[in-house]
Design a protein around this motif. Structure first.
Motif: not given
Length: 375
Positions: A113-114, A141, A144
């Motif tokens: 997610e990062d 993204e 996410q």
């Protein structure tokens, strides 16, 4: 131990240092004129030079990604050729199968997610029956929750010849660059599909549909985009795909965008050439077929085919690139061929190497992103 293993490099460098020190230490003892002393001097010099050259070669291979394995180096690579797909479902359940994952070497890269994620995949073309490994970079993204229904643009990223897909990650740092650009708002999040154009190693197929051989252009124009789009959330409308590559990959990128504008809305060639060569690495690509030979010649395409509705980017260097004048001429000819659009990155000095391409990739990815749709 593999060709690109750090253990192999350390072992060979250590051996070279030991031989060098041994040569200096024992040289006075071998200063006699006897045949044994002369043979000893010759042997030490030969062994030292071999290990030094091997060390330099291993360092260069790790930096530029020429060969991935020992079999690849010695021309015995045969594991990734043209195969027959005997079942649509197959063991992997489709034309694309994920066989491994790794994190992106960026801050926070341990969490998809990062930092996003790199997936190692195997792709089998439904129509061409070509099998090829690849790496797929998925931006943060993609993982996410707020973007779970969003589709993303995708770009095919090609190496030169012989090249390795690993070099696109370690040497040219495509995922890291894409992550940084998107994080800074300079490009939209984009999926990268990274592989080498050599789908039937060790043969250099130059992204050509070879009569009686690998249908490489069709694989990149049809099978690969279809497989990726079926597996990942990639935009399905025209304009969702781009292609970028260096050297041979740059030639392929331009050709794919020019021949298949309905698939590739933009193509970026870093230090490209504009005509498929015929040499010992390619063999007879066209089997006497004049039409195929002409289609593989981008100069001929500009003169005789309708101008495609696509965007092209070419790069070169005023000093250090043999193809600089050819690139200027290509720009001039494309400018007169509407609706094709042409852009360029022209450095004052550079070369046909990773260092130069790393200077061009950020601007090229930003350019590519601006011409693709995420729908």
């Amino acid at each position: 131990m593999g060709l690109t293993s750090n253990k192999v490099l350390v072992l060979v460098v250590t051996f070279a240092l030991v031989l060098f020190i041994g040569t200096v230490w024992y040289w006075p003892r071998l200063a006699r004129r006897s045949w044994r002393a002369v043979s000893g001097r010759v042997g030490l010099l030969f062994a030292t030079q071999i290990t030094v050259f091997a060390s330099i070669g291993l360092v260069a291979n790790q930096a530029f990604g020429f060969y991935a394995t020992w079999a690849d180096l010695f021309g015995r690579e045969s594991g990734q050729g043209v195969v027959v797909d005997h079942g649509v479902a197959g063991a992997g359940g489709g034309p694309l199968r994920v066989v491994g994952t790794r994190q992106v070497t960026v801050p926070g890269g341990a969490r998809p997610e990062d930092g996003g994620q790199i997936q190692k995949v195997e792709v089998v073309g439904r129509t061409t029956r070509i099998a090829s490994p690849a790496f797929v970079y998925l931006p943060p993204e993609y993982f996410q929750p707020q973007y779970r229904t969003r589709t993303f643009p995708a770009s095919l990223v090609l190496t030169g010849y012989p090249g390795t897909a690993e070099a696109l990650i370690k040497g040219l740092r495509y995922p890291q660059t894409a992550h940084e650009l998107a994080e800074n708002g300079r490009m939209q999040p984009m999926i990268l599909v990274m592989l080498r154009p050599t789908v039937a190693p060790p043969r250099d197929t130059e992204c050509v549909d070879i009569p009686g051989g690998p249908q490489t252009e069709s694989f990149f124009a049809k099978d690969l985009p279809d497989a990726v789009t079926a597996h990942y959330r990639v935009g399905r409308r025209p304009g969702s795909w781009g292609v970028i590559g260096d050297s041979t990959g740059g030639y392929c990128a331009l050709k794919l965008a020019m021949h298949h504008p309905d698939v590739y809305a933009a193509g970026a060639g870093l230090s490209p050439y504009y005509r498929a060569p015929i040499d010992p690495t390619t063999g007879d690509l066209f089997r006497g077929n004049k039409d195929l030979r002409n289609r593989a010649d981008l100069w001929w395409c500009l003169k005789h085919l309708a101008a495609p509705d696509t965007s092209l980017l070419v790069t070169s260097s005023r000093v250090g690139e043999k193809g600089y004048r050819s690139t200027l001429e290509f720009i001039r000819q494309v400018q007169a061929r509407k609706p094709t659009r042409i852009s360029s990155i022209l450095l004052d000095s550079g070369g046909h190497n990773f260092n130069t391409w790393r200077r061009e990739i950020p601007a090229a990815l930003q350019w590519l992103s601006g011409r693709l749709s995420d729908r």
